[in-house]
Design a protein around this motif. Structure first.
Motif, short mmCIF file in Angstrom:
data_model
loop_
_atom_site.label_atom_id
_atom_site.label_comp_id
_atom_site.label_asym_id
_atom_site.label_seq_id
_atom_site.Cartn_x
_atom_site.Cartn_y
_atom_site.Cartn_z
N ARG A 89 4.74 5.39 2.42
CA ARG A 89 5.24 6.71 2.03
C ARG A 89 6.02 7.40 3.14
O ARG A 89 7.03 8.09 2.86
CB ARG A 89 4.06 7.59 1.57
CG ARG A 89 4.50 8.93 1.00
CD ARG A 89 3.37 9.64 0.27
NE ARG A 89 3.08 8.96 -0.99
CZ ARG A 89 1.91 8.40 -1.29
NH1 ARG A 89 0.92 8.44 -0.41
NH2 ARG A 89 1.71 7.82 -2.45
N PRO A 90 5.66 7.27 4.43
CA PRO A 90 6.44 7.93 5.47
C PRO A 90 7.86 7.38 5.64
O PRO A 90 8.70 8.02 6.28
CB PRO A 90 5.61 7.70 6.75
CG PRO A 90 4.23 7.41 6.26
CD PRO A 90 4.42 6.67 4.98
N GLU A 114 0.84 -1.19 0.00
CA GLU A 114 0.00 0.00 0.00
C GLU A 114 0.88 1.25 0.00
O GLU A 114 1.57 1.53 0.98
CB GLU A 114 -0.92 0.02 1.22
CG GLU A 114 -2.07 -0.98 1.16
CD GLU A 114 -3.11 -0.59 0.13
OE1 GLU A 114 -3.12 0.58 -0.30
OE2 GLU A 114 -3.92 -1.46 -0.24
N PRO A 115 0.89 2.02 -1.08
CA PRO A 115 1.76 3.20 -1.14
C PRO A 115 1.56 4.17 0.02
O PRO A 115 2.54 4.75 0.52
CB PRO A 115 1.37 3.85 -2.48
CG PRO A 115 0.86 2.71 -3.32
CD PRO A 115 0.16 1.80 -2.35
N GLU A 116 0.32 4.35 0.46
CA GLU A 116 0.06 5.28 1.56
C GLU A 116 0.73 4.80 2.86
O GLU A 116 1.16 5.62 3.67
CB GLU A 116 -1.44 5.45 1.78
CG GLU A 116 -2.13 6.25 0.70
CD GLU A 116 -1.63 7.68 0.62
OE1 GLU A 116 -1.38 8.27 1.70
OE2 GLU A 116 -1.49 8.21 -0.49
N ASP A 117 0.80 3.49 3.04
CA ASP A 117 1.41 2.96 4.26
C ASP A 117 2.91 3.19 4.30
O ASP A 117 3.49 3.48 5.35
CB ASP A 117 1.12 1.45 4.37
CG ASP A 117 -0.28 1.15 4.85
OD1 ASP A 117 -1.07 2.10 5.02
OD2 ASP A 117 -0.60 -0.04 5.06
#
Length: 286
Positions: A215-216, A210-213
């Motif tokens: 990204r940080p 999941e890119p959102e997961d």
């Protein structure tokens, strides 16, 4: 009407199985072949029974569209294997403290940040092992602001990792003096790692597809991703290798499991052979 596990439906049809495996691969990166059919059938049937769903298409819709995602998380927790122990494949930790970190901080002023990520950390033995190795065997540990991150897709094992309580089996490779130094007994054959170490690691539930997961996670100096990608198919491994490449700082390193080879996944990395282990390095940008 709810159904009991003993009344659970028989195994998935070939079409159901293929559709489920495609769904799970897309959502989690986990890949199951026909050889794992019995393993998957049993777990899906158990969850259908627990959820009170009789038809597989209805259960798949629940996984796809449930707003909370609770059922998918429960199923993922059931599907993953989380058996590990302290100082597992210790030669890679030796490599970290004897060679890799000194190279990483070469020319870096004291007081700057150093970031290490344990991806697929399971119940926490790996990130805690890293923390102990740093404290015990890396002479520059007090010279830098060290940030330790640990992630897993399984919410239950993360809760156990944060609690930091382990049985004798998990501690079998840990020298007695280190057990006495960093753990306290909390019952018959159970030990809890000291609070300072529990608080020193940032645990988070992360799905690496999941890119959102992910990204940080940027400018990471060292990533440990050991025995996680064996559950992915070839495409999933290539995608994960590219994601980790983006997460690494220039000249950062990634350690894989002993049976894994980055050369089979990606040409982006440079293999680096150290006295204790082989790691893979992100080259400096030109």
């Amino acid at each position: 009407m709810a159904i009991s596990p003993e009344d659970a439906p028989p195994g998935l049809t070939p079409q159901d199985y293929a559709e489920f495996c495609d769904f799970l691969r897309d959502r989690t990166g986990l890949s199951y072949t026909e050889a794992k059919r019995y393993y998957v059938d049993r777990r899906v049937a158990a969850r259908m029974a627990a959820a009170g769903v009789e038809r597989f298409p209805d259960y798949l819709n629940l996984l796809r569209f449930q707003a909370s995602g609770e059922e998918l998380q429960t199923l993922v927790n059931l599907m993953t294997v989380n058996e590990t122990y302290f100082f597992r494949e210790k030669y890679q930790f030796d490599c970290l403290v004897h060679d890799v970190l000194d190279e990483v901080v070469q020319g870096r002023p004291k007081g700057e940040r150093l970031r290490i990520w344990s991806a697929g950390c399971s119940t926490g033995e790996e990130p805690y092992s890293i923390a102990i190795m740093l404290l015990e065997y890396w002479s520059k540990v007090d010279d830098y602001e060290i940030e330790l991150y640990a992630s897993d897709i399984d919410s239950k094992v993360l809760a156990r990792a944060q609690e930091g309580v382990y049985e004798e089996r998990a501690l079998q490779m840990l020298p007695a003096e280190l057990r006495e130094k960093y753990f306290s007994p909390v019952g018959s054959g159970r030990w809890q790692i000291m609070q300072e170490l529990r608080e020193s690691i940032d645990f988070s539930r992360i799905n690496i597809v999941e890119p959102e997961d992910v990204r940080p996670f940027r400018d990471i100096d060292v990533i440990f991703c050991r025995n996680l990608l064996i559950y992915f198919d070839d495409l999933g491994r290539r995608e994960a290798a590219a994601m980790f490449f983006d997460a690494l700082a220039p000249c950062g390193f990634i350690a894989l499991g002993h049976s894994e080879s980055m050369s089979r996944m990606s040409s982006l990395y440079i293999p680096r052979r150290f006295p204790d282990a082989i790691l893979y390095q992100k080259p400096r940008a030109k």
